[in-house]
Write an enzyme that holds these catalytic residues in place. Structure first.
Site, short mmCIF file in Angstrom:
data_model
loop_
_atom_site.label_atom_id
_atom_site.label_comp_id
_atom_site.label_asym_id
_atom_site.label_seq_id
_atom_site.Cartn_x
_atom_site.Cartn_y
_atom_site.Cartn_z
N SER A 164 61.71 30.24 98.35
CA SER A 164 61.89 31.45 97.48
C SER A 164 61.18 31.05 95.88
O SER A 164 60.13 30.72 95.96
CB SER A 164 63.25 31.89 97.15
OG SER A 164 63.28 33.22 96.55
N ASP A 168 63.62 36.15 102.61
CA ASP A 168 63.68 34.96 101.77
C ASP A 168 64.35 33.66 102.40
O ASP A 168 65.46 33.82 103.48
CB ASP A 168 64.99 35.32 100.66
CG ASP A 168 64.94 34.52 99.53
OD1 ASP A 168 65.37 33.08 99.73
OD2 ASP A 168 64.53 34.79 98.42
#
Length: 313
Positions: free
Chosen positions: A89, A201
């Site tokens: 991320s 993610d």
């Protein structure tokens, strides 16, 4: 006449005898030189051990991820240079820039100059979710359009496969697209499609990608955990719920993986909101402080691993 010849023969014999005696006397005093000792077989000198490979595992945390910039800057200032980088991320954003060859001061300049609108492309017809194409293009521009396998430092970008929930580690391919996938926070970003598969993610399965850094060959893994704690200065509504969910994931799902790191750096960023873009300079400063405080532990761990490697030879 005969007597004279006899006398001459006698003298010749005596002379020859004297010479023979002298020769024998000389030989009696001669001692041959001792043979040189046989060479002693020497064991070849041990080859020097290769330098330790230091890897960074950069975790997710939205705006708190700017702390990675400060931490990397302080590590380099103290002679700690990573040769492998794994990011999840927000950590994949910082990791891609660092792996491309950008130094931490350049990273800081880019971070402070960044206009949030350059990486946030909301699509109204998709329920107000961020598409992510703007982030993809921004990253590719920052890394000079290098693919992951072309980075100056080996890079791993971690995402989550949406249909199976499995961790996926990208070490090849389009850098911006991989970072976009790794940063596609569920409920905020649209899932990212790569080769017909959808990804979200990486923090869903690997909030701080220690194992991915190990897979790149790192002997020492320094993890930077920027998840902080749930709460603090967070937005309200659905975005706030998602933000707190990300933070909670960083505190729970990543515990076992974090335990496999050699050193964990945790900046004091609890009061920095995950979406508080204006606080990015504070996050950078906290990253610097945390990395500096961790230096004695880092040096001790490196020395410990060096001793273990030498003893195992």
């Amino acid at each position: 006449m005969i007597g004279s010849q006899a006398t001459m023969r006698l003298r010749s014999l005596l002379s020859a005898g004297v010479c023979l005696a002298a020769l024998l006397a000389g030989c009696a005093g001669f001692r041959p030189a001792p043979a040189p000792p046989a060479p002693v077989a020497e064991s070849p000198a041990p080859r020097p051990l290769p330098p330790l490979k230091i890897g960074l595992a950069l975790g997710g945390g939205a705006v708190r991820g700017f702390a990675h910039v400060g931490a990397i800057k302080m590590l380099e200032a103290n002679g700690i240079k990573a040769v492998a980088v794994a990011g999840t991320s927000a950590g994949s954003v910082a990791g891609a820039m660092y792996a491309s060859g950008m130094d931490p001061f350049q990273m800081q300049q880019q971070a402070l100059a960044l206009d949030e609108s350059r990486i946030r492309d909301v699509r109204l017809f998709s329920g107000g979710l961020v598409e992510g194409k703007a982030l993809e293009d921004y990253i590719n521009a920052q890394v000079g359009q290098r693919r992951i396998e072309q980075m100056k430092i080996p890079l791993a970008v971690v995402a989550t496969r949406l249909d199976t929930g499995e961790r996926t580690v990208f070490t090849r391919g389009d850098t911006g697209l991989a970072v976009r996938a790794s940063s596609s926070v569920p409920g905020v970003f649209e899932p990212t499609k790569i080769n017909g598969r959808s990804y979200v993610d990486g923090g869903v399965v690997s909030p701080v990608p220690v194992d991915a850094a190990r897979q790149l060959g790192a002997d020492v893994v320094i993890a930077i955990d920027v998840s902080g704690r749930a709460g603090g200065n967070e937005p309200t509504g659905m975005l706030g719920i998602v933000s707190q969910s990300i933070t909670i994931m960083g505190q729970t799902l990543g515990k076992q993986e974090l335990a496999r790191a050699d050193v964990v750096i945790r900046p004091q960023i609890d009061e920095i909101g995950l979406t508080s873009f204006e606080q990015r300079s504070n996050a950078i400063i906290e990253g610097e402080r945390a990395a500096l405080a961790a230096m004695p532990q880092i040096r001790a761990k490196i020395a410990e691993i060096e001793r273990a490697r030498s003893a195992a030879r």
